[in-house]
Enzyme design. Structure first.
Site, PDB file in Angstrom:
ATOM      1  CB  ALA A  33     105.217 -11.709 121.628  1.00 50.01           C
ATOM      2  CG  LEU A  82      85.641   1.047 160.359  1.00 49.94           C
ATOM      3  CD1 LEU A  82      86.037  -0.243 159.639  1.00 49.94           C
ATOM      4  CD2 LEU A  82      84.160   1.330 160.117  1.00 49.94           C
ATOM      5  CE  LYS A 114      89.211  -2.831 160.498  1.00 49.05           C
ATOM      6  NZ  LYS A 114      90.657  -2.808 160.538  1.00 49.05           N
ATOM      7  NE  ARG A 135      91.853   6.793 158.738  1.00 50.23           N
ATOM      8  CZ  ARG A 135      92.150   7.113 159.983  1.00 50.23           C
ATOM      9  NH1 ARG A 135      93.395   7.067 160.394  1.00 50.23           N
ATOM     10  NH2 ARG A 135      91.213   7.477 160.832  1.00 50.23           N
ATOM     11  CB  CYS A 404     124.410 -31.709 170.831  1.00 47.69           C
ATOM     12  SG  CYS A 404     122.762 -32.373 170.650  1.00 47.69           S
TER      13      CYS A 404
HETATM   14  S1  IVH Z   1      85.416   1.216 155.783  1.00 50.17           S
HETATM   15  C1  IVH Z   1      84.095   4.947 157.617  1.00 50.17           C
HETATM   16  N1  IVH Z   1      85.927  -1.178 154.883  1.00 50.17           N
HETATM   17  O1  IVH Z   1      90.041  -0.320 158.458  1.00 50.17           O
HETATM   18  C2  IVH Z   1      84.539   3.672 157.176  1.00 50.17           C
HETATM   19  N2  IVH Z   1      87.611  -0.047 156.114  1.00 50.17           N
HETATM   20  O2  IVH Z   1      89.666   0.753 161.232  1.00 50.17           O
HETATM   21  C3  IVH Z   1      85.957   3.626 156.868  1.00 50.17           C
HETATM   22  N3  IVH Z   1      89.693  -1.303 156.338  1.00 50.17           N
HETATM   23  O3  IVH Z   1      91.038   2.972 157.945  1.00 50.17           O
HETATM   24  C4  IVH Z   1      86.521   2.405 156.400  1.00 50.17           C
HETATM   25  N4  IVH Z   1      89.076  -3.070 155.167  1.00 50.17           N
HETATM   26  O4  IVH Z   1      91.961   1.202 156.382  1.00 50.17           O
HETATM   27  C5  IVH Z   1      86.388  -0.126 155.574  1.00 50.17           C
HETATM   28  N5  IVH Z   1      86.273  -3.285 153.976  1.00 50.17           N
HETATM   29  C6  IVH Z   1      86.723  -2.242 154.669  1.00 50.17           C
HETATM   30  C7  IVH Z   1      88.024  -2.214 155.208  1.00 50.17           C
HETATM   31  C8  IVH Z   1      88.424  -1.094 155.936  1.00 50.17           C
HETATM   32  C9  IVH Z   1      90.053  -2.505 155.851  1.00 50.17           C
HETATM   33  C10 IVH Z   1      90.537  -0.430 157.165  1.00 50.17           C
HETATM   34  C11 IVH Z   1      90.626   0.988 156.653  1.00 50.17           C
HETATM   35  C12 IVH Z   1      90.208   1.862 157.789  1.00 50.17           C
HETATM   36  C13 IVH Z   1      90.349   0.953 158.968  1.00 50.17           C
HETATM   37  C14 IVH Z   1      89.379   1.359 160.028  1.00 50.17           C
END
Ligand code: IVH
Length: 709
Positions: A33, A82, A114, A135, A404
Site C-alpha cells: 500500500a 569462451l 555459467k 551481444r 487401447c
Molecule cells: S564471461 C570473455 N561469465 O557464456 C568472457 N560468460 O560462451 C565472456 N555466460 O557470451 C563471458 N555465464 O553469454 C561469462 N559467468 C559467466 C557466464 C557467461 C554465462 C555466457 C555469456 C557468453 C557465453 C560465452
C-alpha cells in the site's frame, strides 16, 4: 531546487530503494500500500511537471511506445565468447598453459556458474543507465535499452556518488525455471507461443518491440564482467564484483575465488551437484584468471580470451530420430503417448524412450515418425521431447488411437475433462476447435453447462482413457506395479519386470493373488532368473509386507488422485476398512483436504463390487496397523533409533508401530536417545549406542515392547 522538485527526487530515491530491497535483496521494507501510494504520487508529479522528469525515474521502466525495429549499435569493446573444456584433464591442460605463459607457480582463479541466458551489455553514464545492447555478433548488437529498463533487478541509477563518466557492465539476462513454467502454462491456456526452454523465453522476451510485453516477463540479471570504464577500477575480478554489487547491480552469490586448480575442480563438482536444485539453468562453470594484470598478459585468441574458459557440464540434451509412438496405460487407464527413439546417449545414459505427456503436447510439437527430435534428460526427470526437426518428406500426422493398446478391441473413451463455465469465450472457442478434430463437439454441445469431470484448469484439455477397468491387462499391470511399489507395500524383489512375468505366467491378476504366491513357489523356482533362494526371499518379503499401516494400504489401492497425504487423512477418519468402503459422499468431503472430485473417485472405486470385496478381503489377510492416538503408555515420549534389517518387519513399519505408541523415531544417536533397536548387519550406530550407554533392543525384544505398549 524548489520544494516541489526536492520532493520529486525524494520519491525517485525512495521508490528506487524499495525496488532494490524487493527485487534484488529479497528483503522488502515497504508495504504494498505504501509503495503504491508513493508510486501514484510520483506519476502525478511527472504528469504535472513533465519538464522535471528524469530518465532514471522508476516510472520509466515501462510505458514506452512500441518500436518499429531495433537499431544496431557497435560495442565499444568486442564481446568475446569462451573456449570450452569438458573434463579434469582439459582443466589441468588449461592450468598448465596459464602457468607456462605467466611463468608462475600458482594462480588464483575466479569461478562462476555459467548461466544459460542471453549476454547483454549495460552502459551507465555518470551513474545513469543509458544503453542496453544484445551481444549480437560480438562487434555490434541491437539496442534494447527500453526492454532492459523493464528488468526490475537492473538499477536505472547506480547507488552512491562520484561515478565514472562511463561504466559498462556485462552479464546474463535469464528467466527462473518456475517463472518459465508459469509463463508457458499461461501461454498454453491463452493459445500464445510456448517456449522450448528458459533461454528461449528470455531471448524472446528481450526481443519484443513493445517493452510492455517485456515488462510482463519476469527477467533477471547477473553481472559477469565489465566492458569500457573511464576510471580506475580494483585490480582483480573478486574486488570488481564487490564494487559492482555495491553499486546495486546483481552478482551471483555462488561466485567463488579458488586458490588452486584443485579448488576449481571442487567448485565445478559442487556446482554440478547443486544444479538440480537451482531455480535457473546453468550449463557449466566459468573459470577466469582473477588478476587483471595476468588477464592482460595472456590476451585473446580467435575471439575468446586465453585467460578464461567454460568448464561444461555433461550435456542434458541430444538429437535423435523418432522411430514410433506408442501408448502407455497407467493404473487409472489414462493413455500417455511415448516416443520410441533411436537409442542415444545423454550424459552417459542410453535413452530410447521419451514421454510426450499428453495429446495437447502432440498437437503442439507435431512430431512424426522419421523426424529428428531433441531430447532433454535432466537429473532424475523422465526424458522428454523438447523440439522437433521435421524430416524433408514427412509421414502422416499422429492422431489419437481408436483402441487401447491392450488390443482387446476396447473402445477409447474421450473424457472431456473440463468444467465448461470456467473458460472464457475465447477459450471455449479454442477448445471447440481442438475437439472438432476428434469429433467430440457434439458431445460437448450436449453436455454444455453441466459439470463433466472437475479438474484444475491447468490440466490438459482432453485425456484418453481405456474404458475397460479390470479387463484391461495394461491397467491391471499398472495397478499391481503401484501396489507393490516402495511407498505402498514395498515388497523387496518385486520390481516391474517380475510383476509382468507373473502376470504373463498367469499367477497374478489381482491384489489378493500376491499373498497367495507362496502356494506357487514350486512353479516360481523354475522361472528364468529364479532359484530356490530367490523364491524363498521373495515369499519372505511378501510375508513381511503383510504388516502394513492402514494409510499405506489405502495408498496402495491406487484410487484416482488418492496420494499419500489423502490416504493418511482417510486412515485417520475411518478406523476400519468396512467404514471406508461404505462411506458416504458427505462424510468424505467433510475430511479436510478432500474435495468433491477425490470423494467421488473414492465412491466410484468402492461402487465396484469386485474392488470392494477385494479390499475387504485384504483386511482379513493382512495385519493392518490402524492409527490410534496413544497418550499414556510405556513407550510414550521415548526416543528410538533403528539400525540394521529385520526379519518380520519393514523399517517403516517399525517406525509406524512405535509412533502409534507415542514414541519418537530419530535417525541419529545422541545423549537424548532412549533406545537403539538393532536388526541384522547394524552399522556404526551400535558402537555409538554402547559408548553412550543407550539401551539396545533386538527384534525379539521389539515384539514384546510393542505388545506391552
Ligand atoms: S564471461 C570473455 N561469465 O557464456 C568472457 N560468460 O560462451 C565472456 N555466460 O557470451 C563471458 N555465464 O553469454 C561469462 N559467468 C559467466 C557466464 C557467461 C554465462 C555466457 C555469456 C557468453 C557465453 C560465452
Amino acid at each position: 531546487m524548489n520544494k516541489n522538485s526536492s520532493r520529486y527526487f525524494e520519491l525517485v530515491e525512495m521508490i528506487t530503494l524499495y525496488n532494490k530491497k524487493y527485487y534484488v535483496d529479497d528483503d522488502p521494507i515497504a508495504s504494498d500500500a505504501e509503495y503504491d501510494s508513493l508510486f501514484r504520487e510520483l506519476l502525478q508529479f511527472e504528469e504535472d511537471h513533465p519538464d522535471l522528469l528524469v530518465d532514471h525515474s522508476p516510472s520509466q521502466r515501462v510505458g514506452f511506445h512500441p518500436l518499429k525495429e531495433f537499431k544496431s549499435k557497435a560495442h565499444s569493446k568486442p564481446m568475446l565468447s569462451l573456449s570450452n573444456i569438458f573434463n579434469q584433464e582439459d582443466l589441468t591442460d588449461f592450468h598448465e598453459r596459464q602457468l607456462k605463459a605467466l611463468e608462475a607457480k600458482n594462480i588464483t582463479y575466479f569461478c562462476e556458474p555459467k548461466i544459460d541466458g542471453i549476454a547483454v551489455s549495460l552502459l551507465y553514464e555518470k551513474g545513469i543507465l543509458t544503453h542496453g545492447l544484445t551481444r549480437g555478433d560480438g562487434f555490434s548488437g541491437e539496442d534494447i535499452t527500453q526492454n532492459i529498463k523493464t528488468i526490475n533487478t537492473i538499477p536505472l541509477k547506480l547507488i552512491g556518488q562520484n561515478f565514472p563518466d562511463q561504466f559498462e557492465v556485462r552479464g546474463e539476462v535469464f528467466i527462473d525455471i518456475n517463472d518459465f513454467e508459469k509463463l508457458n502454462s499461461e501461454a498454453k491456456k491463452t493459445g500464445d507461443k510456448v517456449f522450448a526452454n528458459p533461454r528461449n523465453a528470455a531471448a524472446g522476451s528481450l526481443r519484443q518491440l513493445d517493452s510492455k510485453i517485456t515488462s510482463s516477463r519476469p527477467l533477471k540479471f547477473f553481472a559477469h564482467g565489465i566492458g569500457i570504464h573511464s576510471q580506475g577500477l580494483p585490480q582483480n575480478l573478486e574486488k570488481v564484483f564487490e564494487y559492482i554489487q555495491g553499486l546495486g547491480i546483481p552478482t551471483n552469490p555462488l561466485n567463488q575465488l579458488c586458490n588452486s586448480i584443485n579448488e576449481c575442480q571442487s567448485y565445478y563438482e559442487d556446482i554440478l551437484s547443486r544444479r538440480e536444485k537451482l531455480n535457473y539453468e546453468i550449463d557449466g562453470v566459468v573459470i577466469k584468471l582473477n588478476s587483471f594484470a595476468e588477464q592482460e598478459a595472456l590476451g585473446e585468441i580467435s575471439r575468446s580470451p586465453r585467460w578464461a574458459t567454460a568448464y561444461k557440464f555433461p550435456s542434458e540434451e541430444a538429437r535423435t530420430t523418432l522411430e514410433s509412438i506408442e501408448y502407455q496405460v497407467g493404473r487409472t487407464g489414462t493413455l500417455t503417448p511415448v516416443a520410441r527413439l533411436k537409442p542415444v546417449s545423454i550424459g552417459g545414459v542410453t535413452v530410447s524412450n521419451s514421454t510426450l505427456h499428453n495429446f495437447d503436447e502432440i498437437e503442439r510439437l507435431d512430431p512424426r515418425v522419421g523426424d529428428d527430435v531433441l531430447i532433454k534428460r535432466a537429473g532424475d526427470v523422465i526424458p522428454k521431447v523438447v523440439k522437433v526437426f521435421p524430416a524433408k518428406s514427412r509421414q502422416h500426422k499422429i492422431t489419437p488411437p481408436e483402441t487401447c493398446p491392450c488390443k482387446l478391441g476396447m473402445p477409447i473413451q474421450q473424457s472431456v475433462s473440463l468444467v465448461w463455465e470456467i473458460y472464457d469465450q475465447e477459450q471455449q472457442k479454442r477448445i471447440k476447435t481442438f475437439l472438432s478434430k476428434y469429433e467430440a463437439n457434439e458431445f460437448l454441445d450436449k453436455n454444455k453447462g453441466s459439470s463433466l469431470e472437475i479438474i484444475e484448469k491447468s490440466e490438459p484439455l482432453s485425456s484418453y482413457k481405456c474404458t475397460g477397468n479390470r479387463s484391461c491387462p495394461e491397467r491391471i499391470r499398472g495397478k499391481l506395479i503401484h501396489f507393490v511399489s516402495r511407498r505402498a507395500f514395498d515388497i523387496e524383489g518385486m520390481g516391474n519386470e517380475i510383476v509382468k512375468l507373473f502376470i504373463e505366467k498367469g499367477l497374478l491378476e489381482n491384489f489378493n493373488d500376491i499373498f497367495n504366491l507362496s502356494s506357487h513357489s514350486e512353479t516360481i523356482k523354475e522361472f528364468d532368473g529364479f532359484g530356490t533362494k530367490s523364491c524363498h526371499k521373495l515369499i519372505q518379503a511378501i510375508e513381511v509386507a503383510k504388516n502394513i499401516s492402514f494409510e499405506r494400504l489405502l495408498y496402495a489401492l491406487g484410487i484416482d488422485e488418492v496420494g499419500e497425504a489423502t490416504s493418511k487423512a482417510l486412515a485417520r477418519a475411518f478406523e476400519y476398512p468396512e467404514a471406508l468402503a461404505s462411506a458416504s459422499f458427505k462424510s468424505l468431503i467433510e475430511i479436510e483436504d478432500i474435495g468433491p472430485k477425490v470423494a467421488s473417485n473414492i465412491l466410484d472405486y468402492f461402487a465396484d463390487d469386485f474392488q470392494k470385496n477385494e479390499f475387504l478381503n485384504l483386511g482379513s489377510i493382512l495385519n493392518i496397523i490402524f492409527p490410534k492416538t496413544v497418550t499414556n503408555n510405556a513407550l510414550s515420549g521415548q526416543i528410538f533409533v533403528i539400525t540394521g534389517s529385520f526379519e518380520s518387519y519393514g523399517r517403516d513399519e517399525i517406525k509406524a508401530l512405535l509412533e502409534q505408541r507415542g514414541a519418537k523415531v530419530s535417525s541419529s544417536i545422541s545423549k537424548k536417545t532412549n533406545a537403539l533397536l538393532v536388526g541384522a548387519n547394524p552399522g556404526s550406530k551400535l558402537a555409538k549406542a554402547e559408548t553412550l550407554g543407550v539401551t539396545v533392543y533386538n527384534e525379539k525384544n521389539l515384539a514384546k515392547l510393542l505388545s506391552d505398549g
